[in-house]
Write an enzyme that holds these catalytic residues in place. Structure first.
Site, PDB file in Angstrom:
ATOM      1  N   TYR A   1     -14.924   5.838 -13.824  1.00 32.15           N
ATOM      2  CA  TYR A   1     -14.792   4.699 -12.900  1.00 32.15           C
ATOM      3  C   TYR A   1     -15.334   3.425 -13.550  1.00 32.15           C
ATOM      4  CZ  TYR A   1     -15.129   1.807  -8.744  1.00 32.15           C
ATOM      5  OH  TYR A   1     -14.996   0.769  -7.853  1.00 32.15           O
TER       6      TYR A   1
ATOM      7  N   ASP B   1       0.848  -1.193   0.000  1.00 29.57           N
ATOM      8  CA  ASP B   1       0.000   0.000   0.000  1.00 29.57           C
ATOM      9  C   ASP B   1       0.883   1.241   0.000  1.00 29.57           C
ATOM     10  OD1 ASP B   1      -3.261   0.206   0.959  1.00 29.57           O
ATOM     11  OD2 ASP B   1      -2.088   2.059   1.012  1.00 29.57           O
TER      12      ASP B   1
HETATM   13  P1  NAI Z   1     -10.308   2.251   0.063  1.00 27.74           P
HETATM   14  O1  NAI Z   1     -10.184   3.648  -0.463  1.00 27.74           O
HETATM   15  O2  NAI Z   1     -10.928   2.041   1.412  1.00 27.74           O
HETATM   16  O3  NAI Z   1      -8.865   1.562   0.031  1.00 27.74           O
HETATM   17  C1  NAI Z   1      -8.056   1.611  -1.099  1.00 27.74           C
HETATM   18  C2  NAI Z   1      -6.616   1.366  -0.682  1.00 27.74           C
HETATM   19  O4  NAI Z   1      -5.815   1.416  -1.874  1.00 27.74           O
HETATM   20  C3  NAI Z   1      -6.053   2.418   0.287  1.00 27.74           C
HETATM   21  O5  NAI Z   1      -5.415   1.786   1.375  1.00 27.74           O
HETATM   22  C4  NAI Z   1      -5.063   3.204  -0.571  1.00 27.74           C
HETATM   23  O6  NAI Z   1      -3.945   3.691   0.164  1.00 27.74           O
HETATM   24  C5  NAI Z   1      -4.637   2.129  -1.571  1.00 27.74           C
HETATM   25  N1  NAI Z   1      -4.108   2.718  -2.809  1.00 27.74           N
HETATM   26  C6  NAI Z   1      -4.632   3.728  -3.551  1.00 27.74           C
HETATM   27  N2  NAI Z   1      -3.821   4.020  -4.588  1.00 27.74           N
HETATM   28  C7  NAI Z   1      -2.769   3.166  -4.495  1.00 27.74           C
HETATM   29  C8  NAI Z   1      -1.587   3.002  -5.258  1.00 27.74           C
HETATM   30  N3  NAI Z   1      -1.308   3.781  -6.321  1.00 27.74           N
HETATM   31  N4  NAI Z   1      -0.723   2.023  -4.901  1.00 27.74           N
HETATM   32  C9  NAI Z   1      -0.968   1.247  -3.810  1.00 27.74           C
HETATM   33  N5  NAI Z   1      -2.055   1.381  -3.028  1.00 27.74           N
HETATM   34  C10 NAI Z   1      -2.941   2.339  -3.369  1.00 27.74           C
HETATM   35  O7  NAI Z   1     -11.097   1.437  -1.096  1.00 27.74           O
HETATM   36  P2  NAI Z   1     -12.164   0.208  -1.039  1.00 27.74           P
HETATM   37  O8  NAI Z   1     -13.534   0.762  -1.001  1.00 27.74           O
HETATM   38  O9  NAI Z   1     -11.763  -0.786  -0.041  1.00 27.74           O
HETATM   39  O10 NAI Z   1     -11.982  -0.360  -2.534  1.00 27.74           O
HETATM   40  C11 NAI Z   1     -11.029  -1.350  -2.821  1.00 27.74           C
HETATM   41  C12 NAI Z   1     -11.254  -1.847  -4.239  1.00 27.74           C
HETATM   42  O11 NAI Z   1     -12.605  -2.308  -4.378  1.00 27.74           O
HETATM   43  C13 NAI Z   1     -11.057  -0.798  -5.324  1.00 27.74           C
HETATM   44  O12 NAI Z   1     -10.466  -1.398  -6.460  1.00 27.74           O
HETATM   45  C14 NAI Z   1     -12.476  -0.359  -5.649  1.00 27.74           C
HETATM   46  O13 NAI Z   1     -12.597   0.145  -6.960  1.00 27.74           O
HETATM   47  C15 NAI Z   1     -13.213  -1.685  -5.485  1.00 27.74           C
HETATM   48  N6  NAI Z   1     -14.632  -1.537  -5.244  1.00 27.74           N
HETATM   49  C16 NAI Z   1     -15.096  -0.813  -4.157  1.00 27.74           C
HETATM   50  C17 NAI Z   1     -16.447  -0.678  -3.959  1.00 27.74           C
HETATM   51  C18 NAI Z   1     -17.006   0.085  -2.815  1.00 27.74           C
HETATM   52  O14 NAI Z   1     -18.222   0.317  -2.834  1.00 27.74           O
HETATM   53  N7  NAI Z   1     -16.224   0.447  -1.813  1.00 27.74           N
HETATM   54  C19 NAI Z   1     -17.426  -1.272  -4.904  1.00 27.74           C
HETATM   55  C20 NAI Z   1     -16.831  -2.008  -5.986  1.00 27.74           C
HETATM   56  C21 NAI Z   1     -15.484  -2.117  -6.139  1.00 27.74           C
END
Ligand code: NAI
Length: 244
Positions: free
Chosen positions: A145, A37
């Site tokens: 997105y 991360d």
């Molecule tokens: P979140 O924002 O809570 O966590 C994302 C994590 O990715 C963070 O810890 C951030 O530091 C890390 N991150 C961001 N850019 C990065 C980079 N360049 N290199 C390494 N780490 C990086 O997100 P969440 O909600 O847990 O989403 C996770 C995945 O699930 C994403 O791919 C999102 O598109 C997908 N998703 C989320 C949904 C939702 O409703 N929360 C629904 C459908 C898919």
């Protein structure tokens, strides 16, 4: 479900939300777990945090090598790191398209390329990509997105095809709206976050948002030897949004 005893799982973006719940679920099921991360601080002792940026090829190669050195191998890659974008095509500048696709799509390809040489040495290799129901469902002001997640779906099918001959399965999970910091930040952009939250809950046929733990359960299944005949699929964990 089979245990993950003796296996090593890597979760990109695993310091928050779905990735963090997934990292904890793998650890509880017996895996050794590395969280890659931008901000890997403050993780539980059961997780190995490694700083890495999925937009940076060199940082990923170094991180995967560090995983193998510190945890003794690499069996499972969860491509979870992702960022959101709100807007129609008229509202989103080119710079935003470049930034989001670089994380959500190219980042996934980069992390996979960095992990594949190590995965080939595993007896149970698997990759799970975080897609979204936005890949298949029109949602308002999600042009970029949803396009990024449509690309993730296509990438999943392509990678599954390329790597099944060497025994590496590649699947995706497609969550509906999951209550994580990603969604919390999104809600703060509205004048009335609480009513927007109620609207997000109501969008699921189940009447509530999906939990990170429910998505983690699907990821563990797709990563486990129990799903040995499953490759090139996207498992919806969406409260019924897509098909009901
Ligand atoms: P979140 O924002 O809570 O966590 C994302 C994590 O990715 C963070 O810890 C951030 O530091 C890390 N991150 C961001 N850019 C990065 C980079 N360049 N290199 C390494 N780490 C990086 O997100 P969440 O909600 O847990 O989403 C996770 C995945 O699930 C994403 O791919 C999102 O598109 C997908 N998703 C989320 C949904 C939702 O409703 N929360 C629904 C459908 C898919």
């Amino acid at each position: 479900m089979s245990t993950f005893d003796g296996l090593v799982a890597v979760v990109t973006g695993g310091a928050s939300g779905i990735g963090l719940a997934t990292a904890h679920a793998f650890a509880a099921a017996g895996a050794r777990v590395a969280v890659l991360d931008l901000n890997p601080e403050g993780l539980a002792p059961s997780l190995t945090g490694i700083r890495a940026d999925v937009t940076d090829h060199d940082s990923l190669e170094a991180a995967m090598a560090e995983v193998v050195e510190r945890l003794g191998g690499l069996d499972i890659l969860v491509n979870n790191a992702g960022i959101s974008a709100i807007g129609t095509v008229e509202e989103l500048p080119d710079t935003e398209w470049t930034r989001v696709l670089d994380v959500n799509v190219t980042g996934m390809a980069r992390a996979s390329a960095a992990a594949l040489p190590h995965l080939r040495r595993s007896a149970h290799p698997a990759i799970v990509n975080l897609c979204s129901i936005g890949a298949l469902n029109g949602l308002p002001r999600r042009a970029l997105y949803n396009a990024s997640k449509g690309a993730v779906l296509a990438l999943t099918y392509a990678m599954a095809t390329d790597h099944i001959a060497e025994g590496i399965r590649v699947n995706a999970v497609s969550p509906g709206t999951v209550f994580t910091p990603f969604v919390e930040n999104f809600l703060q952009k509205f004048d009335d976050p609480e009513s927007e939250r109620a609207a997000l809950d109501a969008r699921q046929a189940t009447g509530r948002m999906v939990t990170p733990e429910e998505v983690a359960g699907a990821i563990l299944y797709l990563a486990s030897p129990d799903s040995g005949s499953t490759t090139g699929t996207a498992l919806e964990v969406d409260g019924g949004v897509t098909h009901l």
